[in-house]
Design an enzyme around this catalytic site. Structure first.
Site, PDB file in Angstrom:
ATOM      1  CB  CYS A  21      -0.934   0.011   1.209  1.00  9.66           C
ATOM      2  SG  CYS A  21      -0.068   0.237   2.767  1.00  9.66           S
ATOM      3  CB  CYS A  24       4.625  -0.330   1.572  1.00 13.86           C
ATOM      4  SG  CYS A  24       3.622  -1.536   2.448  1.00 13.86           S
ATOM      5  CG  ASP A 438      12.564  30.049 -32.439  1.00 10.70           C
ATOM      6  OD1 ASP A 438      12.964  31.221 -32.464  1.00 10.70           O
ATOM      7  OD2 ASP A 438      13.038  29.143 -33.153  1.00 10.70           O
ATOM      8  CG  ASP A 642      15.067  28.487 -29.742  1.00  7.73           C
ATOM      9  OD1 ASP A 642      15.012  29.724 -29.818  1.00  7.73           O
ATOM     10  OD2 ASP A 642      14.841  27.736 -30.701  1.00  7.73           O
TER      11      ASP A 642
END
Length: 748
Positions: A21, A24, A438, A642
């Protein structure tokens, strides 16, 4: 910014066994993060994996990490290849199915006996043996302690490490029912009521069986959530035909080395990334680019591994093999995204960390209230209510709510050609309100094309263009290749140019087809006394207003033609911009071009806001200014220049056809080079976040509503167990709906 800095930490992916679960996962994560030398550790319950980063010279090592996980009561190993992982998961499902079958067979007589107590099932004949207390004890015991031993082992490990998990709840609930029934069996031994004692063996056995059923469904559903990676893995070629020692030999694709010459026959997959050295063919690259039309390949062309050779034989020199191929990198990015943790998951982690102790407290309080006030002195109803509280309160649904959605959402995005580098980027993308594009290579194709050819009266078009092409073929100017390619595409043969001379900054001079040719700008024409007529100058002005570069040509000192070259817009750019607007986003184009050219391109694309004449170093500053105004910014680009802007934005998106630097810096890679990928990314982010919120809401609502109902005695323990199993399965199935998500039709 999430990608502003690239970590120098070493990292490892581990497979974790034994988790039941969210508690854990939280405990392992907390334990690893406390280790000296561990920079960061995240545990994914849905994938059953852990991602651990080591600080340089921190002192921690892989064996230390594995030892720590084992000390916490779980198993850990370096993550195997995906095929091995899938085989391991299939083996685990078969094993779980076997345990479930055994549990169901042993539980059936107990369930049958329980059914005999209901008035509406009075017609059901119950064998006398099934009502015998010792018989019930005999078949309930292996269910409790053999089949259900995993819950005791898990609970012991959790409690030993100072925490609690779902195993604690299951072990407490089923043990209470089993041992109370055992006490009643022994207490009534030999008495007149021996066959009629009200026992609860069926409660513990049915609970264990239903929990196993839920775990099986959960495992099967989680297996489906990794389908995206398995689909990518299937694209790989298995073998390659290589030339070694003058012979052609077939080898596993893992054995191909950089520099090997691979022979790819028609209908075969290209085994590795490389460069065509011989042959010509059409290659289907749709798995990577999404383009349905095959791409022609000639010597010198790049070839991508896993793409399909259609109709000619190719010899390809391997340049990238194994984990360095484009497909392997895509798989790695998808795996990282699926195993990473989104910020929204921190909420669920905090709740899961304190959930089990609170539930145990509520169960104890329920038992006391029932035995002291509601049915004073009666153990049975108090015990049933407490067991129902313990069993219905399951933290599994809470723990699975986020990672399963991230897995399914990022997997579906990958199928659409959108690669998120992590769950945090998948989450952030839904907040974007401004997209900065761009121009070159993003809105436009990034390569100049011949768009217009206007020949003066009295000149033959084919003859003039042939001369221009012959002269430009000898030029090294960046536009020359576009001009030559455009003329050839018109079916015009180019003669050989003679007496070629480049005039720096102006154009070229050459002899071709018996004529002296001048090709260049207006200053070259004026310097050589060539005058263009007024209508030609008007056409030139009109073409330049459209953002095109215009080249003039003169033949034997007389104006003959003008040709225009431009970086043309991608066919899908306008449609993509419209989609972004429908999603409520502000779209801005940013470029280093002059304002006139920028506005011309932006107008064609349907973009109203333009940032023109922005130097490469100024792009990041423009993104920063937008963020300072409170905008959530996605920057989309493809070039090295960029990269700073991509790193500065809230989400950086790199066009997959661009440079490696841009893709390394970005948070999202758009593999298909199509701006529609931006809208796909944002739509998938919105859908995924909506799915996560649905999962978290239902997981919390289930417990908020279910626990009081169970405490009030209105829910039998076996029904509580069924509801608990159903809650986990429903969360996973809801997340899997993302794998069928359709995007791109009219926005959302």
């Amino acid at each position: 910014m999430n990608a502003a800095a690239q970590s120098d930490n070493a990292s490892v992916e581990l497979e974790i066994g034994g988790m039941t679960c969210a508690a854990c996962a939280a405990r392992i994560e907390k334990g690893l993060n406390r280790m000296p030398g561990v920079a960061m550790a995240t545990v994914n319950l849905a994938l059953e994996t852990a991602h651990v980063e080591f600080a340089p010279d921190g002192g921690a090592s892989l064996p230390d990490v594995i030892r720590k996980v084992e000390q916490l009561g779980y198993q850990a190993a370096r993550k195997a290849e995906q095929q091995d992982g899938a085989a391991r998961r299939r083996k685990e499902i078969v094993r779980q199915r076997g345990w479930l079958t055994a549990s169901a067979i042993l539980t059936l007589p107990l369930l049958w006996a329980m059914a005999g107590h209901f008035a509406f099932l009075s017609w059901l004949r119950v064998p006398e043996l099934f009502m015998n207390a010792w018989f019930q004890l005999g078949i309930a015991t292996p269910v409790q302690f053999v089949i259900g031993w995993r819950f005791y082992a898990g609970a012991f490990k959790a409690l030993r490490s100072g925490s609690a998990n779902m195993d604690v709840l299951v072990a407490l609930g089923t043990s209470a029912a089993y041992f109370y029934s055992l006490y009643l069996t022994i207490d009534s031994a030999g008495g007149m009521q021996m066959g009629r004692v009200e026992l609860y063996f069926e409660t513990s056995a049915v609970l264990i069986t239903l929990i196993l059923l839920g775990k099986l469904f959960e495992a099967m559903a989680k297996g489906r959530s990794s389908e995206a990676i398995r689909s990518l893995m299937k694209l790989r070629a298995k073998t390659a035909l290589v030339v070694r020692g003058g012979e052609e030999i077939a080898v596993p694709v893992e054995k191909v080395a950089v520099g090997d010459i691979c022979i790819v026959k028609p209908g075969e997959k290209i085994p590795v990334d490389g460069v065509v050295v011989e042959g010509s063919s059409a290659v289907d690259e749709s798995m990577l680019t999404g383009e349905s039309m095959p791409v022609g390949k000639q010597p010198g062309a790049e070839a991508i591994g896993a793409t399909l050779n259609k109709n000619g034989m190719l010899k390809i020199r391997a340049t990238r093999v194994g984990s360095e191929t484009a497909l392997s990198q895509i798989i790695r990015v998808v795996e990282q995204a699926q195993s990473s943790k989104a910020p929204i998951q921190r909420v669920a982690d905090k709740i899961s960390g304190i959930f089990v102790p609170i539930v145990v407290g509520i169960a104890v309080l329920t038992f006391l209230i029932w035995i002291l006030f509601i049915e004073a002195g009666r153990v049975a109803p108090a015990l049933e209510a407490a067991i129902a509280v313990l069993v219905i309160a399951c933290p599994c649904a809470l723990g699975l709510a986020t990672p399963t959605s991230i897995m399914a959402g990022s997997g579906r995005a990958a199928e659409l050609g959108v690669l998120f580098k992590g769950g945090e980027h998948l989450e952030t993308a839904h907040t974007i309100d401004t997209v900065v594009l761009d121009k070159t290579g993003t809105v436009t194709k990034g390569a100049p094309e011949l768009t217009d050819a206007v020949v003066a009266d009295g000149f033959g078009e084919a003859e003039v263009l042939a001369g221009i092409g012959a002269a430009e073929r000898a030029s090294e100017h960046p536009l020359a290749e576009a001009i030559v390619r455009g003329i050839r595409e018109r079916g015009i043969e180019l003669p050989q140019a003679e007496a070629f001379e480049a005039v720096p900054g102006h154009g070229v001079r050459a002899e071709a087809g018996g004529h002296t040719l001048l090709i260049g700008n207006r200053r070259l024409m004026e310097a050589n006394g060539v005058q263009a007529p007024p209508d030609a100058l008007e056409a030139l002005r009109r073409l330049e207003e459209q953002g095109k570069t215009v080249v003039l040509a003169a033949e034997d000192g007389v104006y003959a033609a003008m040709i225009a070259v431009a970086d043309t817009m991608k066919p899908t750019s306008r449609q993509a911009v419209e989609r972004l607007k429908r999603l409520g986003l502000t779209v801005i184009m940013m470029t280093g071009d002059n304002e006139r050219t920028a506005k011309a391109i932006a107008g064609d694309a349907g973009i109203e806001q333009v940032l023109a004449e922005v130097l490469p170093e100024g792009k990041a500053a423009e993104v920063r200014r937008l963020k300072e105004r409170g905008r959530k910014v996605a920057m989309v680009g493809d070039g090295i220049n960029d990269a700073p802007a991509l790193a500065t934005a809230d989400v950086g998106m790199a066009i997959g056809t661009g440079t490696d630097v841009a893709m390394e810096t970005a948070d999202v890679t758009l593999m298909r080079g199509d701006l529609n990928g931006i809208a796909d990314a944002i739509e998938m982010s919105r859908r995924t976040m909506r799915n996560i919120r649905q999962n978290l809401f239902w997981a919390l609502a289930y417990n908020v509503v279910g626990i009081p109902i169970a405490a009030s005695g209105l829910l039998a323990p076996w029904l509580a167990g069924a509801a608990m199993a159903l809650s986990s399965v429903s969360v996973v199935l809801n997340a899997l709906r993302l794998q069928r998500a359709k995007v791109g039709r009219g926005g959302e």
